[in-house]
Motif scaffolding. Structure first.
Motif, short mmCIF file in Angstrom:
data_model
loop_
_atom_site.label_atom_id
_atom_site.label_comp_id
_atom_site.label_asym_id
_atom_site.label_seq_id
_atom_site.Cartn_x
_atom_site.Cartn_y
_atom_site.Cartn_z
N SER A 1 -3.75 5.44 -1.97
CA SER A 1 -4.68 4.39 -1.55
C SER A 1 -5.34 4.79 -0.23
CB SER A 1 -3.93 3.07 -1.40
OG SER A 1 -2.88 3.21 -0.48
N ILE B 1 0.82 -1.21 0.00
CA ILE B 1 0.00 0.00 0.00
C ILE B 1 0.86 1.27 0.00
CG2 ILE B 1 -0.29 0.25 2.51
CD1 ILE B 1 -3.27 0.74 1.94
N ARG C 1 -9.03 -7.46 1.20
CA ARG C 1 -8.00 -6.46 0.96
C ARG C 1 -6.62 -7.07 1.19
NH1 ARG C 1 -5.85 -4.31 5.64
NH2 ARG C 1 -7.08 -4.65 7.51
N LEU D 1 -6.41 -3.55 -3.32
CA LEU D 1 -6.00 -2.24 -2.84
C LEU D 1 -7.05 -1.23 -3.30
CD1 LEU D 1 -2.21 -2.46 -3.71
CD2 LEU D 1 -3.23 -2.61 -1.44
N VAL E 1 -7.65 3.06 3.25
CA VAL E 1 -7.94 1.81 3.96
C VAL E 1 -9.43 1.54 3.79
CG1 VAL E 1 -7.93 0.63 6.18
CG2 VAL E 1 -6.08 2.20 5.59
N PHE F 1 -1.72 -4.92 5.11
CA PHE F 1 -0.89 -3.71 5.11
C PHE F 1 0.59 -4.07 5.10
CE2 PHE F 1 1.45 -0.30 7.22
CZ PHE F 1 1.13 0.75 6.38
#
Length: 187
Positions: free
Chosen positions: A131, A116, A141, A158, A133, A144
């Motif tokens: 990007s 990310i 997803r 993402l 969250v 991280f």
């Protein structure tokens, strides 16, 4: 002493003359009296040109350290992306766009990074968007933080937020992992 005084008067006169020529009169133009050339040494290794790929294509990026290398594949696009829950979603006048990526550690060293970080999308006007969250109905997803041994892979979505009217033209990956940049052109 006489020589220093002469040089000082010459420099002041030259400065005043150039100042007088830089007024608001469009007919008056100042011409530089001295031309300076600064030579910069050529880089020892030329920078790598960004690779342009498309949906389904894989881009290989080398990391900052020896043995770090990943192969990133843009698998799918969801535009507009539907939020997984009603508690999250894009702001007013904006939409979410999600991209499914597969990242494979193709180097002999451990990959320890966050996909990310350093990811952006760019619209046809050149505006870039980071990007966000968020989770979308299209699928899970991407984590991280990701640690991958040689040959290991991860897959996930993402999410990005952009104005509803933006035509997204490019997905960019790099920044946080490498000084190289992967590019995927979108139709």
């Amino acid at each position: 002493m006489r020589r220093t005084t002469t040089h000082t008067i010459l420099v002041v006169a030259l400065g005043l003359g150039l100042t007088a020529c830089s007024g608001d009169d469009p007919e008056a133009t100042a011409k530089p009296a001295i031309k300076t050339t600064v030579e910069t040494p050529a880089p020892s290794t030329p920078p790598l040109a960004p690779k342009a790929a498309g949906i389904g294509d894989t881009v290989t990026l080398k990391g900052y350290n020896d043995g770090e290398q990943i192969a990133a594949t843009l698998k799918k696009v969801s535009d507009p992306a539907v939020p997984k829950t009603s508690f999250s979603g894009p702001g007013s006048g904006k939409r979410w766009i999600a991209y499914e990526f597969e990242i494979v550690n193709t180097g002999p060293a451990l990959y320890d990074g966050a996909a990310i970080i350093g990811m952006e999308i760019a619209d046809s006007d050149g505006r870039r968007f980071d990007s966000v969250v968020g989770e979308v109905k299209a699928g899970p997803r991407m984590a991280f933080g990701t640690t991958l041994g040689p040959g290991e892979k991860t897959l996930g979505w993402l999410v990005f937020e952009a104005p509803e009217t933006s035509k997204i033209a490019t997905v960019l990956m790099g920044g946080g992992y490498s000084d190289q940049e992967g590019r995927w052109k979108l139709p």
